[in-house]
Motif scaffolding. Structure first.
Motif, PDB file in Angstrom:
ATOM      1  N   GLU A 293       0.811  -1.230   0.000  1.00 30.88           N
ATOM      2  CA  GLU A 293       0.000   0.000   0.000  1.00 30.88           C
ATOM      3  C   GLU A 293       0.836   1.266   0.000  1.00 30.88           C
ATOM      4  O   GLU A 293       0.287   2.366  -0.082  1.00 30.88           O
ATOM      5  CB  GLU A 293      -0.927  -0.016   1.225  1.00 30.88           C
ATOM      6  N   GLY A 294       2.155   1.129   0.106  1.00 30.23           N
ATOM      7  CA  GLY A 294       3.023   2.310   0.148  1.00 30.23           C
ATOM      8  C   GLY A 294       2.860   3.093   1.437  1.00 30.23           C
ATOM      9  O   GLY A 294       3.038   4.321   1.457  1.00 30.23           O
ATOM     10  N   ASP A 295       2.547   2.385   2.513  1.00 28.99           N
ATOM     11  CA  ASP A 295       2.325   3.019   3.822  1.00 28.99           C
ATOM     12  C   ASP A 295       3.670   3.204   4.529  1.00 28.99           C
ATOM     13  O   ASP A 295       4.116   2.367   5.309  1.00 28.99           O
ATOM     14  CB  ASP A 295       1.384   2.142   4.655  1.00 28.99           C
ATOM     15  N   ARG A 296       4.308   4.319   4.268  1.00 29.70           N
ATOM     16  CA  ARG A 296       5.640   4.564   4.817  1.00 29.70           C
ATOM     17  C   ARG A 296       5.617   4.767   6.336  1.00 29.70           C
ATOM     18  O   ARG A 296       6.588   4.442   7.019  1.00 29.70           O
ATOM     19  CB  ARG A 296       6.268   5.786   4.128  1.00 29.70           C
ATOM     20  N   GLU A 297       4.541   5.309   6.852  1.00 27.72           N
ATOM     21  CA  GLU A 297       4.467   5.560   8.291  1.00 27.72           C
ATOM     22  C   GLU A 297       4.534   4.251   9.080  1.00 27.72           C
ATOM     23  O   GLU A 297       5.271   4.135  10.073  1.00 27.72           O
ATOM     24  CB  GLU A 297       3.184   6.313   8.637  1.00 27.72           C
ATOM     25  N   THR A 298       3.780   3.261   8.634  1.00 26.26           N
ATOM     26  CA  THR A 298       3.813   1.960   9.297  1.00 26.26           C
ATOM     27  C   THR A 298       5.190   1.319   9.155  1.00 26.26           C
ATOM     28  O   THR A 298       5.730   0.755  10.113  1.00 26.26           O
ATOM     29  CB  THR A 298       2.736   1.031   8.716  1.00 26.26           C
ATOM     30  N   LEU A 299       5.765   1.413   7.960  1.00 27.65           N
ATOM     31  CA  LEU A 299       7.100   0.844   7.740  1.00 27.65           C
ATOM     32  C   LEU A 299       8.127   1.509   8.639  1.00 27.65           C
ATOM     33  O   LEU A 299       9.009   0.844   9.192  1.00 27.65           O
ATOM     34  CB  LEU A 299       7.491   0.989   6.269  1.00 27.65           C
ATOM     35  N   ARG A 300       8.038   2.813   8.781  1.00 24.14           N
ATOM     36  CA  ARG A 300       8.987   3.546   9.633  1.00 24.14           C
ATOM     37  C   ARG A 300       8.932   3.040  11.068  1.00 24.14           C
ATOM     38  O   ARG A 300       9.962   2.947  11.752  1.00 24.14           O
ATOM     39  CB  ARG A 300       8.674   5.045   9.580  1.00 24.14           C
ATOM     40  N   ASN A 301       7.745   2.682  11.552  1.00 24.55           N
ATOM     41  CA  ASN A 301       7.590   2.221  12.938  1.00 24.55           C
ATOM     42  C   ASN A 301       8.084   0.795  13.150  1.00 24.55           C
ATOM     43  O   ASN A 301       8.391   0.405  14.283  1.00 24.55           O
ATOM     44  CB  ASN A 301       6.114   2.306  13.361  1.00 24.55           C
ATOM     45  N   LEU A 302       8.159   0.010  12.069  1.00 25.07           N
ATOM     46  CA  LEU A 302       8.492  -1.403  12.214  1.00 25.07           C
ATOM     47  C   LEU A 302       9.894  -1.761  11.731  1.00 25.07           C
ATOM     48  O   LEU A 302      10.392  -2.842  12.046  1.00 25.07           O
ATOM     49  CB  LEU A 302       7.473  -2.269  11.447  1.00 25.07           C
ATOM     50  N   LEU A 303      10.531  -0.872  10.973  1.00 24.20           N
ATOM     51  CA  LEU A 303      11.824  -1.183  10.363  1.00 24.20           C
ATOM     52  C   LEU A 303      12.955  -0.348  10.947  1.00 24.20           C
ATOM     53  O   LEU A 303      12.765   0.806  11.335  1.00 24.20           O
ATOM     54  CB  LEU A 303      11.770  -0.942   8.846  1.00 24.20           C
ATOM     55  N   ALA A 304      14.130  -0.960  10.995  1.00 19.60           N
ATOM     56  CA  ALA A 304      15.331  -0.204  11.356  1.00 19.60           C
ATOM     57  C   ALA A 304      15.636   0.766  10.201  1.00 19.60           C
ATOM     58  O   ALA A 304      15.156   0.590   9.072  1.00 19.60           O
ATOM     59  CB  ALA A 304      16.496  -1.154  11.581  1.00 19.60           C
ATOM     60  N   ASP A 305      16.438   1.771  10.474  1.00 18.79           N
ATOM     61  CA  ASP A 305      16.662   2.846   9.498  1.00 18.79           C
ATOM     62  C   ASP A 305      17.181   2.339   8.157  1.00 18.79           C
ATOM     63  O   ASP A 305      16.656   2.730   7.092  1.00 18.79           O
ATOM     64  CB  ASP A 305      17.633   3.881  10.076  1.00 18.79           C
ATOM     65  N   ASP A 306      18.203   1.486   8.164  1.00 23.64           N
ATOM     66  CA  ASP A 306      18.772   1.041   6.886  1.00 23.64           C
ATOM     67  C   ASP A 306      17.797   0.150   6.107  1.00 23.64           C
ATOM     68  O   ASP A 306      17.730   0.206   4.873  1.00 23.64           O
ATOM     69  CB  ASP A 306      20.106   0.320   7.104  1.00 23.64           C
ATOM     70  N   VAL A 307      17.010  -0.662   6.817  1.00 21.48           N
ATOM     71  CA  VAL A 307      16.005  -1.489   6.142  1.00 21.48           C
ATOM     72  C   VAL A 307      14.898  -0.602   5.585  1.00 21.48           C
ATOM     73  O   VAL A 307      14.432  -0.812   4.453  1.00 21.48           O
ATOM     74  CB  VAL A 307      15.410  -2.541   7.103  1.00 21.48           C
ATOM     75  N   TYR A 308      14.518   0.398   6.346  1.00 20.33           N
ATOM     76  CA  TYR A 308      13.491   1.325   5.860  1.00 20.33           C
ATOM     77  C   TYR A 308      13.965   2.038   4.595  1.00 20.33           C
ATOM     78  O   TYR A 308      13.188   2.219   3.644  1.00 20.33           O
ATOM     79  CB  TYR A 308      13.129   2.353   6.931  1.00 20.33           C
ATOM     80  N   ASP A 309      15.227   2.429   4.572  1.00 22.74           N
ATOM     81  CA  ASP A 309      15.765   3.120   3.391  1.00 22.74           C
ATOM     82  C   ASP A 309      15.649   2.252   2.146  1.00 22.74           C
ATOM     83  O   ASP A 309      15.314   2.735   1.053  1.00 22.74           O
ATOM     84  CB  ASP A 309      17.228   3.517   3.626  1.00 22.74           C
ATOM     85  N   ASN A 310      15.908   0.947   2.282  1.00 25.01           N
ATOM     86  CA  ASN A 310      15.790   0.036   1.140  1.00 25.01           C
ATOM     87  C   ASN A 310      14.340  -0.086   0.672  1.00 25.01           C
ATOM     88  O   ASN A 310      14.056  -0.077  -0.535  1.00 25.01           O
ATOM     89  CB  ASN A 310      16.335  -1.344   1.503  1.00 25.01           C
ATOM     90  N   PHE A 311      13.408  -0.183   1.633  1.00 25.06           N
ATOM     91  CA  PHE A 311      11.993  -0.267   1.279  1.00 25.06           C
ATOM     92  C   PHE A 311      11.537   1.032   0.621  1.00 25.06           C
ATOM     93  O   PHE A 311      10.804   1.016  -0.369  1.00 25.06           O
ATOM     94  CB  PHE A 311      11.151  -0.539   2.533  1.00 25.06           C
ATOM     95  N   ASP A 312      11.961   2.152   1.168  1.00 21.21           N
ATOM     96  CA  ASP A 312      11.567   3.457   0.636  1.00 21.21           C
ATOM     97  C   ASP A 312      12.088   3.644  -0.793  1.00 21.21           C
ATOM     98  O   ASP A 312      11.378   4.171  -1.660  1.00 21.21           O
ATOM     99  CB  ASP A 312      12.103   4.569   1.548  1.00 21.21           C
ATOM    100  N   LYS A 313      13.317   3.201  -1.026  1.00 22.32           N
ATOM    101  CA  LYS A 313      13.899   3.306  -2.376  1.00 22.32           C
ATOM    102  C   LYS A 313      13.090   2.486  -3.374  1.00 22.32           C
ATOM    103  O   LYS A 313      12.808   2.940  -4.500  1.00 22.32           O
ATOM    104  CB  LYS A 313      15.347   2.819  -2.342  1.00 22.32           C
ATOM    105  N   SER A 314      12.684   1.269  -2.969  1.00 29.71           N
ATOM    106  CA  SER A 314      11.885   0.418  -3.849  1.00 29.71           C
ATOM    107  C   SER A 314      10.517   1.036  -4.118  1.00 29.71           C
ATOM    108  O   SER A 314      10.012   1.008  -5.255  1.00 29.71           O
ATOM    109  CB  SER A 314      11.721  -0.961  -3.205  1.00 29.71           C
ATOM    110  N   LEU A 315       9.912   1.625  -3.071  1.00 30.82           N
ATOM    111  CA  LEU A 315       8.610   2.279  -3.246  1.00 30.82           C
ATOM    112  C   LEU A 315       8.720   3.473  -4.196  1.00 30.82           C
ATOM    113  O   LEU A 315       7.856   3.667  -5.070  1.00 30.82           O
ATOM    114  CB  LEU A 315       8.072   2.744  -1.888  1.00 30.82           C
ATOM    115  N   SER A 316       9.758   4.256  -4.034  1.00 24.74           N
ATOM    116  CA  SER A 316       9.942   5.441  -4.880  1.00 24.74           C
ATOM    117  C   SER A 316      10.124   5.041  -6.336  1.00 24.74           C
ATOM    118  O   SER A 316       9.585   5.688  -7.257  1.00 24.74           O
ATOM    119  CB  SER A 316      11.156   6.246  -4.400  1.00 24.74           C
ATOM    120  N   GLU A 317      10.880   3.977  -6.575  1.00 25.61           N
ATOM    121  CA  GLU A 317      11.087   3.493  -7.942  1.00 25.61           C
ATOM    122  C   GLU A 317       9.778   3.016  -8.547  1.00 25.61           C
ATOM    123  O   GLU A 317       9.467   3.315  -9.713  1.00 25.61           O
ATOM    124  CB  GLU A 317      12.121   2.368  -7.932  1.00 25.61           C
ATOM    125  N   ARG A 318       9.004   2.305  -7.771  1.00 20.17           N
ATOM    126  CA  ARG A 318       7.713   1.814  -8.244  1.00 20.17           C
ATOM    127  C   ARG A 318       6.780   2.964  -8.580  1.00 20.17           C
ATOM    128  O   ARG A 318       6.081   2.954  -9.611  1.00 20.17           O
ATOM    129  CB  ARG A 318       7.095   0.924  -7.171  1.00 20.17           C
TER     130      ARG A 318
END
Length: 234
Positions: free
Chosen positions: A122-147
């Motif tokens: 769903e591209g819910d970055r807020e939930t991801l931010r609460n559940l992921l460590a910073d470096d893992v979140y950065d990887n997820f965010d990069k993939s979301l941005s590309e998509r």
């Protein structure tokens, strides 16, 4: 007339009538609904109260709260895990955090897996931010941005989690780290901006194995674990 004089008869009759009227005024008429004397009522109330107290005490002694099936299962599972191959690692974690339970941790890992997959789709970055460590979140965010930049849309359905097991556990200073292997069934389809399928099959359920590592600082008041690494099985 022989016998009792007529005057005496009249006198006795009058006395009898007087006594009957007097007794009637004192005793009244019994209807079956009279209030009992106060002393008798107090005695009956006290007896009733005593009976109720005895009954309540007996009920308290008979009714014993039983643990739920899940609580019993969790306790048995924990006992097995704490005596298994990861016994030493679990002992170190529990020394730092006595509340740690392998069963409860795995319940949380399953829930986190579902939440993270849903948030990523769903591209819910807020939930991801609460559940992921910073470096893992950065990887997820990069993939979301590309998509998003390509106008792509991901549809992912988690059919079910087949298994979730701990394969590694350790203490790194005050940080507890636990790695789990999750086997699940999913349907993953990626669409382009024309709603054409880029990858995946909406009619095919695939088996997916993920290896995720969660961590928590045992000195922190925050009881939540964060996803610090994701791996693919070799």
């Amino acid at each position: 007339m022989n016998g009792i004089p007529i005057f005496d008869i009249i006198l006795f009759a009058g006395v009898a009538i007087f006594l009957i009227l007097r007794l009637g005024s004192v005793l009244g008429k019994r209807t079956g609904h009279e209030n009992p004397p106060k002393a008798y009522k107090d005695m009956m109330d006290a007896a009733k109260k005593a009976d109720e107290e005895v009954e309540a005490k007996e009920n308290d002694e008979v009714v014993v709260p039983l643990p739920s099936l899940k609580e019993r299962h969790d306790r048995e599972f924990d006992e097995q895990q704490l005596e298994g191959p990861l016994q030493e690692s679990y002992a170190k974690i529990q020394a730092a955090d006595p509340t740690f339970s392998p069963a409860q941790f795995l319940d949380g890992a399953r829930s986190a897996f579902e939440w993270i997959l849903r948030a990523y789709v769903e591209g819910d970055r807020e939930t991801l931010r609460n559940l992921l460590a910073d470096d893992v979140y950065d990887n997820f965010d990069k993939s979301l941005s590309e998509r998003e930049s390509l106008g792509q849309r991901l549809e992912e359905m988690l059919v079910g989690i087949d298994s979730c097991e701990v394969i590694e556990a350790e203490m790194d200073r005050s940080v507890a780290k636990v790695t789990v292997k999750l086997k699940s069934k999913q349907v993953n389809v990626l669409y382009n901006n024309m709603d054409e399928i880029v990858s995946g099959d909406p009619n095919k359920v695939v088996d997916v194995t993920d290896i995720w590592t969660f961590a928590r600082d045992t000195q922190s008041r925050d009881p939540n674990w964060s996803l610090i690494a994701t791996h693919s099985p070799e």
